[in-house]
Design an enzyme around this catalytic site. Sequence first.
Site, mmCIF file in Angstrom:
data_model
loop_
_atom_site.group_PDB
_atom_site.id
_atom_site.type_symbol
_atom_site.label_atom_id
_atom_site.label_comp_id
_atom_site.label_asym_id
_atom_site.label_seq_id
_atom_site.Cartn_x
_atom_site.Cartn_y
_atom_site.Cartn_z
ATOM 1 N N ASP A 20 0.797 -1.228 0.000
ATOM 2 C CA ASP A 20 0.000 0.000 0.000
ATOM 3 C C ASP A 20 0.830 1.278 0.000
ATOM 4 O O ASP A 20 1.997 1.304 0.385
ATOM 5 C CB ASP A 20 -0.967 0.019 1.182
ATOM 6 C CG ASP A 20 -0.277 -0.155 2.534
ATOM 7 O OD1 ASP A 20 0.762 -0.837 2.598
ATOM 8 O OD2 ASP A 20 -0.780 0.395 3.537
ATOM 9 N N GLU B 263 -0.646 -1.933 5.378
ATOM 10 C CA GLU B 263 0.204 -1.679 6.555
ATOM 11 C C GLU B 263 -0.088 -0.320 7.167
ATOM 12 O O GLU B 263 0.070 -0.122 8.371
ATOM 13 C CB GLU B 263 1.679 -1.782 6.163
ATOM 14 C CG GLU B 263 2.647 -1.827 7.346
ATOM 15 C CD GLU B 263 2.926 -0.475 7.970
ATOM 16 O OE1 GLU B 263 3.077 -0.398 9.207
ATOM 17 O OE2 GLU B 263 2.989 0.530 7.220
#
Length: 397
Positions: A83, A141
């Site tokens: 991400d 995350e």
Amino acid sequence: MITIEAIQHAARTLAPEIQQFREHIHSYPELSFEETATAAFVSGKLREWGIPFTEGWAGTGIVALIEGRNPEKTCTAIRSELDALPILEENTTAYASRHNGIMHACGHDAHTACLLGVARLLQTHAADWEGTVKLIFQPGEEKHPGGGSLMLQAGVLDSPKVDRILALHVYPTLPAGDVGFRKGQYMASTDEIHITIQGKGGHAALPHQTIDPIMIAAYTLVNLQQLVSRRSNPVVPCVLSFGKIAGGTVNNVIPDTVSLSGTLRTMDERWRTEAHRLIKEVVNSTCATWGATATVEIPEGYPSLYNDPELTGTAEQLATAFLGADRVYELALRMTADDFAFYGHQVPGCYFRLGTAAPDGQSCTSSVHTSRFDIDPAALETGTGLMAYLAMQLNNQ
């Protein structure tokens, strides 16, 4: 048995392709738990190379398995993240973000590119190492509750059972090619704090007819700081900070409510639990003193990050052999956080830093989570080669 020189040569040969991977991922960043195109890019490469994998972990996560000799002997896992962040990139490179307002400002593009390089290197040299290596391409995350926690719930450390887990993270404080380790406690836990103070609004010229949530919020913030200065153990790092206050619309009207948002970070899990209780106690008692009420929400965030001393010590020794003692550093404690901590509370973990600053000492030095963050591409060769070497050697022990 494969030599250090052979692994270094293999990483050097792969470096241009790994750089292309990183630049592609950087150009098309996706927010947490929305990494569909990034996941498709990763799965496409794994499929092209004939590496078995499964999809759909925590939504967009991918887990690949590479087997060496005696695949049931042991299993080392390596984790990277998919991400990006909601940041508008200000860099003007050819590979700058093409998604307005979204940027790989924390280096997850580099982590994923390195792990793809590791996959290729381990596959090519599968006859030179034992056991199995599990490659974890993790979503989310950067967003609560953390993709790591969700992948653990889905059983990512099982089938085959993981014996140890590794992860690297970019670090613009060190030059590209250098690495840093720290045994034991390294990074803090992180919890979000959301407080809403309910008072009674009214005209600012008639404060006696109101229950002023703005003033109560001020008292609350001051009182909460005493938790760190007077209730926590001074030898244990702890941070309680508030980054957002919202309430009111005009200068002469006292609002009904004020909201506060902050973060609690500490290295001590027992104090973390106690601090949650005390925060609620302080907020409610302060508000009650002035006739207000409050709601306090502290959703459980990431635990503190603990590097297994034995595993990390071994990894540091291996890194010294691979890179040379002059390129391996001891890291200081940090109050930042990473959801890799979830894994380290289940199996021995080692989370180390990969230097990414350019040799001139001026370029690629912007901090992570900033709009001008970038890396020296030379770091990708080091990250790929070292991570592959660590996995091989740890499995061969």
